[in-house]
Design a protein around this motif. Structure first.
Motif, PDB file in Angstrom:
ATOM      1  N   TYR A 171       0.815  -1.203   0.000  1.00  0.00           N
ATOM      2  CA  TYR A 171       0.000   0.000   0.000  1.00  0.00           C
ATOM      3  C   TYR A 171       0.844   1.245   0.000  1.00  0.00           C
ATOM      4  O   TYR A 171       1.901   1.300   0.612  1.00  0.00           O
ATOM      5  CB  TYR A 171      -0.913   0.027   1.232  1.00  0.00           C
ATOM      6  N   ASP A 212      -2.092   8.193   1.916  1.00  0.00           N
ATOM      7  CA  ASP A 212      -3.423   8.207   1.313  1.00  0.00           C
ATOM      8  C   ASP A 212      -4.157   9.523   1.569  1.00  0.00           C
ATOM      9  O   ASP A 212      -5.342   9.617   1.348  1.00  0.00           O
ATOM     10  CB  ASP A 212      -4.258   7.035   1.819  1.00  0.00           C
ATOM     11  N   SER A 251      -4.755  11.024   4.410  1.00  0.00           N
ATOM     12  CA  SER A 251      -5.397  11.269   5.702  1.00  0.00           C
ATOM     13  C   SER A 251      -4.454  12.049   6.602  1.00  0.00           C
ATOM     14  O   SER A 251      -3.247  12.016   6.436  1.00  0.00           O
ATOM     15  CB  SER A 251      -5.782   9.953   6.376  1.00  0.00           C
ATOM     16  N   HIS A 301     -13.096   8.918   9.916  1.00  0.00           N
ATOM     17  CA  HIS A 301     -14.260   8.285   9.293  1.00  0.00           C
ATOM     18  C   HIS A 301     -15.439   9.096   9.797  1.00  0.00           C
ATOM     19  O   HIS A 301     -15.463   9.482  10.965  1.00  0.00           O
ATOM     20  CB  HIS A 301     -14.364   6.822   9.732  1.00  0.00           C
ATOM     21  N   GLY A 349     -11.079   5.435  12.363  1.00  0.00           N
ATOM     22  CA  GLY A 349     -10.126   4.544  11.716  1.00  0.00           C
ATOM     23  C   GLY A 349      -8.911   4.356  12.609  1.00  0.00           C
ATOM     24  O   GLY A 349      -8.431   5.326  13.205  1.00  0.00           O
ATOM     25  N   ARG A 388      -4.910   2.606  12.866  1.00  0.00           N
ATOM     26  CA  ARG A 388      -3.825   2.114  12.020  1.00  0.00           C
ATOM     27  C   ARG A 388      -2.588   1.876  12.885  1.00  0.00           C
ATOM     28  O   ARG A 388      -2.204   2.735  13.684  1.00  0.00           O
ATOM     29  CB  ARG A 388      -3.514   3.150  10.941  1.00  0.00           C
ATOM     30  N   THR A 402     -14.240  -2.071   6.721  1.00  0.00           N
ATOM     31  CA  THR A 402     -14.108  -0.801   6.000  1.00  0.00           C
ATOM     32  C   THR A 402     -12.679  -0.284   6.129  1.00  0.00           C
ATOM     33  O   THR A 402     -12.129  -0.258   7.228  1.00  0.00           O
ATOM     34  CB  THR A 402     -15.112   0.224   6.567  1.00  0.00           C
ATOM     35  N   GLU A 403     -12.080   0.089   4.995  1.00  0.00           N
ATOM     36  CA  GLU A 403     -10.679   0.566   4.943  1.00  0.00           C
ATOM     37  C   GLU A 403      -9.729  -0.478   5.528  1.00  0.00           C
ATOM     38  O   GLU A 403      -8.677  -0.133   6.056  1.00  0.00           O
ATOM     39  CB  GLU A 403     -10.532   1.897   5.687  1.00  0.00           C
ATOM     40  N   LYS A 409      -6.929  -2.962   5.627  1.00  0.00           N
ATOM     41  CA  LYS A 409      -5.706  -3.198   4.859  1.00  0.00           C
ATOM     42  C   LYS A 409      -4.641  -3.767   5.779  1.00  0.00           C
ATOM     43  O   LYS A 409      -4.435  -3.264   6.893  1.00  0.00           O
ATOM     44  CB  LYS A 409      -5.168  -1.895   4.263  1.00  0.00           C
ATOM     45  N   GLN A 462      -4.711  -1.760   9.347  1.00  0.00           N
ATOM     46  CA  GLN A 462      -5.699  -0.714   9.620  1.00  0.00           C
ATOM     47  C   GLN A 462      -7.122  -1.148   9.289  1.00  0.00           C
ATOM     48  O   GLN A 462      -7.338  -2.037   8.455  1.00  0.00           O
ATOM     49  CB  GLN A 462      -5.376   0.542   8.806  1.00  0.00           C
ATOM     50  N   CYS A 463      -8.072  -0.538   9.930  1.00  0.00           N
ATOM     51  CA  CYS A 463      -9.498  -0.659   9.579  1.00  0.00           C
ATOM     52  C   CYS A 463     -10.270   0.403  10.363  1.00  0.00           C
ATOM     53  O   CYS A 463      -9.692   1.113  11.182  1.00  0.00           O
ATOM     54  CB  CYS A 463     -10.057  -2.054   9.873  1.00  0.00           C
ATOM     55  N   LYS A 495     -18.678   8.984  -0.605  1.00  0.00           N
ATOM     56  CA  LYS A 495     -18.771   7.549  -0.283  1.00  0.00           C
ATOM     57  C   LYS A 495     -20.224   7.081  -0.274  1.00  0.00           C
ATOM     58  O   LYS A 495     -20.492   5.909  -0.508  1.00  0.00           O
ATOM     59  CB  LYS A 495     -18.156   7.279   1.094  1.00  0.00           C
TER      60      LYS A 495
END
Lengths: 165, 476
Positions: free
Chosen positions: A12, A16, A18, A36, A41, A43, A145-146, A148, A160-161, B41
């Motif tokens: 990845y 990104d 953020s 979010h 989120g 990480r 969601t998200e 990775k 992360q999620c 989204k």
């Protein structure tokens, strides 16, 4: 790392956009939160996937209370197994959420070992003390969601999620 | 949201045209400002929902829609089992049957003004809220099974509330088709100490006053009058629902391929309604709905007990109880044909208009109370189901304000102390164990709920009846 898990590893671009990642690019924090709209989120970063899982768990605890407010008076064993690293990551977080809910604990330290799609870990923390910890919010579950798990541009592992609160 | 992706098809409705693998179009109810404010989204997630097998009519987003998990929060989608339709754990969410109930009282603001600090204190002591709190009711396995089968009826039979309450709960307080034996040990364990608890986050018990009546006739039918004190409770199925959601999201995501489903997003985790997994989820999810019914019923009992100590002669009745995270089997007419559909409402409220056979007798001619919780410190609303809503959005309406700012940003923008002080200056007492929790729930972190319900009314989803302003807020 077993071959079936290696097959699931993705790479990845951590930058990104953020807020959290921009911070990390400059100061190499072990964990961050990323925005979010409804929830949070989380990480974790690490030299190994286990370390990234450990740091993501710290990020999750800090959604509820500052890590510094906790000591490590009690230990709890956690086991989970999954067909790939991303599902293993969600299972790991959900196993912690389950222990938090049923033992009424908050965890600050984690030791994770991943072998053959199986995760074994110890989590260390305290029983919830509402006055001391002032828990901000309850964790309902870790989502996909998200979600990775993989290596970032700098070679460090990222896990992360988004967690539902 | 990028307007170029949408076609404006009415003053308050926008269409995402059916393209590519979408099986139906998607429709968003909003005015221009809400569309501009809405996350891109929502458009992506709603288009993905429109790709799921067996979807009927359209995928809908309510005016309070925002980025969710697979489904947008504020999403409505109905699936036909005869056309390979699916049931989605993601489309129901972690907090199964999270919902709102409103209690009317015979008290006025003057009554509360005399005791407000003491009442707030006693409510905060009597209502278990937040992490670290435990319910006083601990169920053994058999009792848990009975609760999961009986919902609010079970709670009333145990002495928590009155039989008259049941008529004012969706499904009369008992969701049929629950399969408690399929609820995992982990889900049961997670619930064991959480019966009659409020939870945290945006869940609350609020003492409110009726601040404005929009529709006097319906207001009378709902027993609402100016300056009257009401009590709103917002919470769900607690740990049991969270664990069921966790387990089935995983199982459905992993089983999708075996079921022949190609999911555009893993979080849309679903299974065919007619599959073993789909049927099993429905049975467990219905048990979760009963858990939420029972939980809100116990909280009602606890609130009444506190009020009785201050006002022994006051009557406290249940106006209605709605759930806004569910999948329910309903009959809807689509293109002139009655169809049995499984309607997912994720952050959306069922809103039956007058004449619906699902309403209690005394509300049949009026329509269903639709309860819209605001954010802490801002107004909440009572709406009534509008007959037009059946055609517009399968009898559905919005559920709340919806966040406009992340928790992270809110905690960096406000402090708990400043929010508490500002609300105190407006006569609102907040009781919460967490200052950061208060900051994350600051009123400014939410959209303008007044605008949301105005658009809901203009779009034909539900009509406004009364506006409620907070006086005391108990949060986890």
């Amino acid at each position: 790392m077993p071959s079936n898990l290696w097959g699931a590893i993705k790479h990845y671009d951590a930058d990104d956009g953020s807020v959290a990642v921009r911070n990390v690019a400059t100061n190499s924090k072990p964990w961050t939160h990323f925005p979010h709209q409804g929830d949070v989120g989380i990480r974790g970063y690490g030299a190994s996937v286990s370390e990234a899982f450990e740091n993501a768990a710290r990020a999750m605890t800090s959604v509820v209370t500052p890590i510094a407010s906790l000591s490590a008076n009690e230990a709890c064993r956690i086991r989970c197994q999954a067909p790939n690293l991303e599902i293993l990551f969600v299972d790991w977080l959900n196993a912690i959420i389950y222990e938090m809910a049923t033992r009424q604990m908050l965890f600050r330290d984690f030791h994770v070992d991943i072998q053959g799609g199986a995760l074994s870990a110890e989590a260390y923390g305290d029983r919830v003390d509402v006055r001391q910890h002032e828990p901000a919010v309850e964790l309902k579950g870790a989502t996909m969601t998200e979600l990775k798990v993989g290596r970032g541009k700098d070679g460090r592992w990222i896990a992360q999620c988004v967690v539902d609160v | 949201m990028d307007r170029s992706l949408l076609e404006k098809v009415g003053p308050f409705s926008w269409c995402i045209p059916q393209t590519g693998s979408m099986r139906v179009p998607a429709v968003i109810f909003a005015d221009g400002a809400l569309i501009d404010e809405m996350d891109d989204k929502v458009q992506q997630q709603l288009s993905n929902v429109a790709r799921l097998p067996g979807i009927a009519k359209a995928a809908f987003a309510m005016p309070d829609a925002h980025w969710g998990y697979g489904f947008p929060i504020g999403g409505v989608a109905a699936f036909d089992p005869k056309q390979g339709g699916v049931v989605s754990a993601g489309g129901v969410g972690f907090d199964i049957s999270c919902g709102v109930r409103l209690l009317t009282t015979t008290l006025t603001t003057l009554d509360i003004a005399q005791v407000n600090e003491a009442l707030a204190h006693e409510l905060s002591r009597g209502i278990p809220a937040g992490i670290g709190s435990r319910g006083r009711i601990v169920l053994d396995d058999d009792e848990m099974t009975q609760m999961l089968l009986g919902g609010a009826r079970w709670a009333v039979e145990q002495g928590y509330g009155r039989h008259a309450d049941l008529d004012r709960i969706e499904e009369r307080g008992v969701m049929s088709g629950a399969e408690p034996n399929d609820v995992s040990e982990k889900a049961r364990e997670r619930q064991r100490h959480e019966m009659g608890t409020l939870g945290s986050g945006n869940h609350y018990l609020e003492v409110q006053r009726v601040d404005h009546i929009f529709d006097a006739d319906v207001g009378r039918a709902f027993d609402l009058s100016m300056d009257q004190v009401v009590v709103m409770i917002h919470c769900g199925s607690r740990g049991l629902g969270h664990q069921v959601g966790t387990e089935y999201l995983r199982e459905m995501a992993l089983a999708a391929e075996e079921c022949g489903l190609s999911l555009p997003d893993r979080e849309l985790a679903c299974a065919p309604i007619e599959s073993e997994l789909g049927k099993r989820y429905l049975g467990v999810m219905r048990a979760g709905i009963n858990c939420a019914f029972a939980n809100r019923q116990i909280l009602t009992h606890l609130a009444r007990r506190v009020f009785e100590r201050f006002f022994p002669n006051a009557d406290i009745d249940l106006l209605y109880d709605v759930s806004h995270n569910t999948c329910k089997e309903e009959r809807h007419e689509i293109d002139g044909q009655m169809r049995e559909l499984f309607v997912h409402r994720k952050g959306a409220t069922r809103a039956f208009g007058p004449g619906s056979r699902d309403l209690p007798m005394d509300l049949a001619g009026v329509g269903q109370p639709v309860l819209i919780g605001g954010s802490m410190g801002t107004e909440s609303y009572v709406l009534v189901g509008d007959k037009r809503s059946e055609q517009v959005a399968l009898s559905s309406a919005c559920h709340g304000a919806g966040r406009s700012m992340s928790r992270h940003q809110a905690a960096r923008t406000w402090t708990g102390g400043s929010v508490k002080q500002e609300l105190a200056e407006r006569g609102i007492i907040i009781k919460s164990p967490s200052k950061r929790g208060i900051a994350e729930e600051a009123p400014g972190a939410y959209k303008d709920v007044g605008r949301i319900v105005r658009v809901a009314e203009d779009a034909g989803l539900a009509r406004r009846v009364a506006r409620l302003k907070p006086m005391i807020c108990i949060k986890g």
